[in-house]
Design an enzyme around this catalytic site. Structure first.
Site, PDB file in Angstrom:
ATOM      1  N   GLY A   2      90.378  18.818  43.853  1.00 36.16           N
ATOM      2  CA  GLY A   2      90.009  17.634  43.084  1.00 36.16           C
ATOM      3  C   GLY A   2      88.854  16.888  43.727  1.00 36.16           C
ATOM      4  O   GLY A   2      88.054  17.458  44.478  1.00 36.16           O
ATOM      5  N   ARG A  58      87.207  11.560  46.673  1.00 37.11           N
ATOM      6  CA  ARG A  58      87.910  10.290  46.896  1.00 37.11           C
ATOM      7  C   ARG A  58      89.419  10.521  47.018  1.00 37.11           C
ATOM      8  O   ARG A  58      90.068   9.985  47.924  1.00 37.11           O
ATOM      9  CB  ARG A  58      87.617   9.317  45.760  1.00 37.11           C
ATOM     10  CG  ARG A  58      88.223   7.939  45.995  1.00 37.11           C
ATOM     11  CD  ARG A  58      87.712   6.921  45.003  1.00 37.11           C
ATOM     12  NE  ARG A  58      88.207   7.180  43.650  1.00 37.11           N
ATOM     13  CZ  ARG A  58      87.994   6.358  42.627  1.00 37.11           C
ATOM     14  NH1 ARG A  58      87.276   5.263  42.800  1.00 37.11           N
ATOM     15  NH2 ARG A  58      88.478   6.655  41.435  1.00 37.11           N
ATOM     16  N   GLY A  76      90.833  13.356  47.814  1.00 36.43           N
ATOM     17  CA  GLY A  76      91.054  14.157  49.011  1.00 36.43           C
ATOM     18  C   GLY A  76      91.046  13.322  50.278  1.00 36.43           C
ATOM     19  O   GLY A  76      91.858  13.553  51.188  1.00 36.43           O
ATOM     20  N   GLU A  83      90.431  21.102  48.812  1.00 33.67           N
ATOM     21  CA  GLU A  83      89.282  21.730  48.166  1.00 33.67           C
ATOM     22  C   GLU A  83      88.671  20.676  47.254  1.00 33.67           C
ATOM     23  O   GLU A  83      89.220  20.332  46.212  1.00 33.67           O
ATOM     24  CB  GLU A  83      89.730  22.957  47.364  1.00 33.67           C
ATOM     25  CG  GLU A  83      88.598  23.717  46.706  1.00 33.67           C
ATOM     26  CD  GLU A  83      89.112  24.916  45.926  1.00 33.67           C
ATOM     27  OE1 GLU A  83      88.557  25.189  44.852  1.00 33.67           O
ATOM     28  OE2 GLU A  83      90.077  25.561  46.393  1.00 33.67           O
ATOM     29  N   CYS A 122      82.880  22.332  40.624  1.00 34.70           N
ATOM     30  CA  CYS A 122      82.606  21.756  41.942  1.00 34.70           C
ATOM     31  C   CYS A 122      81.405  22.422  42.598  1.00 34.70           C
ATOM     32  O   CYS A 122      80.775  21.831  43.465  1.00 34.70           O
ATOM     33  CB  CYS A 122      83.842  21.847  42.823  1.00 34.70           C
ATOM     34  SG  CYS A 122      84.507  23.513  43.020  1.00 34.70           S
TER      35      CYS A 122
END
Length: 478
Positions: A206, A209, A211, A229, A263
């Site tokens: 995700g 922020r 993480g 990740e 990502c």
């Protein structure tokens, strides 16, 4: 009373799924009760169970892909590739487990043997994203199950239907219901799950922020595995490219696949100042031909909408901020209709923007940065707190060697897009992109821990130093 949840199709606004928020405590307890029995099953039994899952996913490819396309808005052709990745993950994970966690026997001292084996952690939480709501959580869940863990999976609150479908396939394949649990819910449910004392670890995909919040939360629990990740502000450098059409196609693929919601998507296009005009014109002509449309449209669109209207609003606000700070729009980020989150692919030259925001604009926005020389290109590529993906298009092998050595990222490509990383290799980043727990082929590393044993068939031991002579009189002082 449980919170009510809904999921609407981004492309149409139609209601797709309704349900209620789950109870993380009940789901973790169910997984704890089932974990030991699953871990005790032979490795071959666990593998064959997951292969049945792959066969079921293959048999359900079309309805599975249709559900992904409707809930995410991505084109049907792309949703099919996601289901294929779900299917292929099983055999890849089996090979990875055999290679990364293989049992080893070594000769030890005095006739002992040294054995290296691996154990599962126990109960792992998996927090999934919405951009690849089946493939990315599956990339954690399959290797975790093969290793002998139980899993509590919380899908993104934006894609609950796909998460529910995925878990149902595991159960139909023979994975015990207690071994894979699905807990639906929003941010608060995710926080409650992550904080549960019954977890032995958490696997997350995700935003940076979220993480970072998880990293702080787990700071005082070093006994729990945490694999993060996260996203990227990824650079794509085009330098001395001989084939501008190929370079333009790779730039478009890097920036706009999945409506920029990857990502690994290229966020920054770095070019040589003064020698960039023809490349930008070639990219622009290709951008103008891209079809943005409904996931089931004919002809098939290149990209669909972003996930929802809130995401579209935030992207447009960020684009306008770049323009207000001196960015020059080459292609604006326009909304096809105010009611739905369809955005056109955009290009903006931000070379003159001072203190460019180092953020992940999770959508179809490609920022152009002009630099004077290749050292400047490498410096600009590294001008980010992220470090997921980077790519160089063009140049000789010697230039790529400089690029590879100088750029900080977990995925570094040459004459290849920034996205589309192979599943048979590790996948992960540094900085705000991850915490050195690469996934894909290396997921086996964080799904089991190594145990070293010194073993002998019988006990043999002597103490040769520091013992008094038993025949000598006792020496008592005082």
């Amino acid at each position: 009373m449980a919170e009510s949840l809904t999921s609407h199709e981004p492309a149409t606004g139609e209601l797709l799924w309704t349900g209620a928020a789950g109870d993380p405590d009940a789901e973790v307890m169910a997984a704890r009760a089932a974990w030991a029995g699953w871990a005790a099953r032979p490795f071959t039994v666990r593998v064959e169970t997951l292969r049945r899952f792959a066969n079921l996913a293959r048999a359900q490819l079309e309805p599975f892909a249709d559900l992904i396309a409707r809930e995410t808005g991505k084109p049907l052709w792309e949703a099919r590739t996601e289901v294929e990745a779900v299917i292929n993950k099983v055999d890849i994970s089996v090979s990875a487990y055999a290679e990364r966690t293989a049992q080893r026997r070594l000769e030890g001292a005095l006739g002992t043997r040294v054995a290296v084996r691996h154990k599962p952690h126990g109960v792992l939480a998996v927090l999934g994203p919405y951009n690849f709501p089946a493939h990315l959580p599956n990339g954690h869940i399959v290797p975790a199950l093969i290793a002998g863990n139980a899993v509590v999976f919380k899908p993104s609150e934006k894609t609950p239907a796909v998460g529910e479908f995925l878990v149902r396939l595991y159960h139909e394949a023979g994975v015990p219901e207690g071994v894979v649990r699905c807990v639906q819910g929003g941010v608060e449910t995710g926080k409650a799950l992550a904080a549960h004392p019954g977890l032995d670890g958490l696997l997350f995909t995700g935003s940076a922020r979220a993480g970072l919040a998880l990293h702080r939360q787990f700071a005082e629990t070093p006994h729990k595995i945490l694999a993060l990740e996260m996203g990227g502000n990824n650079p794509l450098v085009v330098w001395d490219a001989k084939d501008l059409h190929a370079a333009a196609a790779m730039a478009v693929q890097s920036a706009y696949l999945s409506a920029g919601q990857r990502c690994t998507a290229a966020r920054r296009l770095i070019v040589r100042d003064g020698a960039h005009q023809e490349l930008i014109e070639t990219i622009t002509r290709l951008v103008d031909r891209l079809i943005v449309g409904h996931p089931h449209a004919n002809p098939a669109p290149f990209m669909g909408p972003v996930i929802d209207n809130m995401a579209a609003d935030q992207l447009q606000e960020a684009f306008l901020e770049l323009m207000g700070r001196g960015g020059r729009a080459i292609r604006r980020l326009d909304r096809k209709t105010d009611e739905r989150p369809f955005l056109t692919p955009s290009l903006i030259d931000v070379t003159e923007v001072e203190r460019r925001p180092d953020v992940e604009m999770f959508g179809p926005v490609l920022q152009i940065v002009r630099v004077a020389d290749f050292d400047g290109a490498i410096a600009e590529a590294n001008a980010t707190r992220y470090g997921l993906s980077a790519s160089l298009i063009g140049g000789a092998p010697e230039l790529y060697d400089r690029f590879w050595a100088g750029v900080r990222a977990g995925v570094i490509n040459w004459n290849s897009p920034t996205n589309g990383a192979p599943s048979k290799a590790p996948f992960g980043g540094i900085g705000l992109s991850g915490n050195h727990r690469p996934s894909a082929y290396y997921a086996a590393d964080y799904c089991a821990y190594p145990v070293t044993s010194s073993e002998a068939d019988s006990a043999r031991a002597t103490i040769g130093v520091g013992l008094a002579d038993p025949t000598a009189p006792a020496n008592i002082e005082g």
